[in-house]
Write a protein that holds these residues in place. Sequence first.
Motif, mmCIF file in Angstrom:
data_model
loop_
_atom_site.group_PDB
_atom_site.id
_atom_site.type_symbol
_atom_site.label_atom_id
_atom_site.label_comp_id
_atom_site.label_asym_id
_atom_site.label_seq_id
_atom_site.Cartn_x
_atom_site.Cartn_y
_atom_site.Cartn_z
ATOM 1 N N VAL A 36 2.155 -8.139 -5.571
ATOM 2 C CA VAL A 36 3.590 -8.442 -5.633
ATOM 3 C C VAL A 36 3.959 -9.604 -4.723
ATOM 4 O O VAL A 36 4.611 -10.546 -5.141
ATOM 5 C CB VAL A 36 4.417 -7.188 -5.257
ATOM 6 N N CYS A 37 3.570 -9.518 -3.454
ATOM 7 C CA CYS A 37 3.935 -10.538 -2.479
ATOM 8 C C CYS A 37 3.129 -10.324 -1.206
ATOM 9 O O CYS A 37 2.461 -9.301 -1.059
ATOM 10 C CB CYS A 37 5.429 -10.485 -2.155
ATOM 11 N N GLY B 128 15.401 -4.209 0.911
ATOM 12 C CA GLY B 128 14.763 -4.141 -0.385
ATOM 13 C C GLY B 128 14.681 -5.483 -1.084
ATOM 14 O O GLY B 128 15.548 -6.335 -0.916
ATOM 15 N N GLU B 129 13.624 -5.644 -1.858
ATOM 16 C CA GLU B 129 13.440 -6.791 -2.745
ATOM 17 C C GLU B 129 13.062 -6.250 -4.112
ATOM 18 O O GLU B 129 12.635 -5.103 -4.231
ATOM 19 C CB GLU B 129 12.336 -7.721 -2.235
ATOM 20 N N VAL B 130 13.210 -7.055 -5.145
ATOM 21 C CA VAL B 130 12.885 -6.622 -6.499
ATOM 22 C C VAL B 130 11.698 -7.415 -7.033
ATOM 23 O O VAL B 130 11.661 -8.633 -6.925
ATOM 24 C CB VAL B 130 14.089 -6.798 -7.448
ATOM 25 N N ALA B 131 10.754 -6.681 -7.593
ATOM 26 C CA ALA B 131 9.600 -7.297 -8.255
ATOM 27 C C ALA B 131 9.707 -7.003 -9.746
ATOM 28 O O ALA B 131 10.099 -5.903 -10.142
ATOM 29 C CB ALA B 131 8.302 -6.715 -7.702
ATOM 30 N N LEU B 132 9.380 -7.978 -10.560
ATOM 31 C CA LEU B 132 9.377 -7.804 -12.011
ATOM 32 C C LEU B 132 7.932 -7.657 -12.454
ATOM 33 O O LEU B 132 7.146 -8.604 -12.388
ATOM 34 C CB LEU B 132 10.036 -8.998 -12.699
ATOM 35 N N ARG C 207 -0.126 -0.295 -1.812
ATOM 36 C CA ARG C 207 -1.181 -0.499 -0.831
ATOM 37 C C ARG C 207 -1.093 -1.946 -0.355
ATOM 38 O O ARG C 207 -0.483 -2.799 -1.012
ATOM 39 C CB ARG C 207 -2.563 -0.193 -1.410
ATOM 40 N N ILE C 208 -1.701 -2.189 0.793
ATOM 41 C CA ILE C 208 -1.749 -3.547 1.336
ATOM 42 C C ILE C 208 -3.214 -3.959 1.361
ATOM 43 O O ILE C 208 -4.054 -3.275 1.953
ATOM 44 C CB ILE C 208 -1.126 -3.601 2.741
ATOM 45 N N VAL C 209 -3.507 -5.062 0.684
ATOM 46 C CA VAL C 209 -4.881 -5.562 0.575
ATOM 47 C C VAL C 209 -4.888 -7.026 1.013
ATOM 48 O O VAL C 209 -4.230 -7.859 0.378
ATOM 49 C CB VAL C 209 -5.417 -5.429 -0.869
ATOM 50 N N GLY C 210 -5.590 -7.303 2.090
ATOM 51 C CA GLY C 210 -5.698 -8.684 2.555
ATOM 52 C C GLY C 210 -4.363 -9.314 2.879
ATOM 53 O O GLY C 210 -4.181 -10.512 2.663
ATOM 54 N N VAL D 149 0.947 -7.056 -0.678
ATOM 55 C CA VAL D 149 1.418 -5.771 -1.204
ATOM 56 C C VAL D 149 1.019 -5.676 -2.664
ATOM 57 O O VAL D 149 1.234 -6.612 -3.437
ATOM 58 C CB VAL D 149 2.953 -5.642 -1.083
ATOM 59 N N GLU D 150 0.446 -4.530 -3.033
ATOM 60 C CA GLU D 150 0.107 -4.253 -4.413
ATOM 61 C C GLU D 150 0.786 -2.950 -4.826
ATOM 62 O O GLU D 150 0.910 -2.028 -4.031
ATOM 63 C CB GLU D 150 -1.403 -4.130 -4.595
ATOM 64 N N ILE D 151 1.209 -2.899 -6.087
ATOM 65 C CA ILE D 151 1.870 -1.717 -6.654
ATOM 66 C C ILE D 151 1.033 -1.227 -7.827
ATOM 67 O O ILE D 151 0.577 -2.022 -8.651
ATOM 68 C CB ILE D 151 3.307 -2.056 -7.127
#
Length: 124
Positions: free
Chosen positions: A20-21, A31-35, A110-113, A116-118
């Motif tokens: 995501v970011c 909060g932020e929004v991911a598409l 999760r946080i990888v490197g 942020v991943e969803i």
Amino acid sequence: MSITMQEHTGRTALAEWRRVCAIDDLELSWGEVALLRARQIAVFRIGADEVYAVDHRDPHTAAPVMARGIVGSRGERPTIASPLHKQVYDLGTGECFTDPNLFLQTFRTRIVGGFVEIELGEDA
């Protein structure tokens, strides 16, 4: 990246993790929004390495506003209050503290490197 996960029901479902970011792109308690897959997901950074993701749609009104909700807590449980009618939801489980008939969909993160991943399942 795709992985196969075993659900609580015993069925196997295809799950996909989407970047995501960068974690540093998120402000604490905001909060932020991911598409992702044409779906809006609200993302919240609560601590240095603590990120939650929920459906951006308010379960009560269906308005896309949850990223603008009020971050708080109930004891040790991080919460988000809808900016419209102030229903309070557990960020980890989606349980609504103020109305047991409402539920906010949550997504694993999760946080990888440093990113942020969803996790998105087949229904996302």
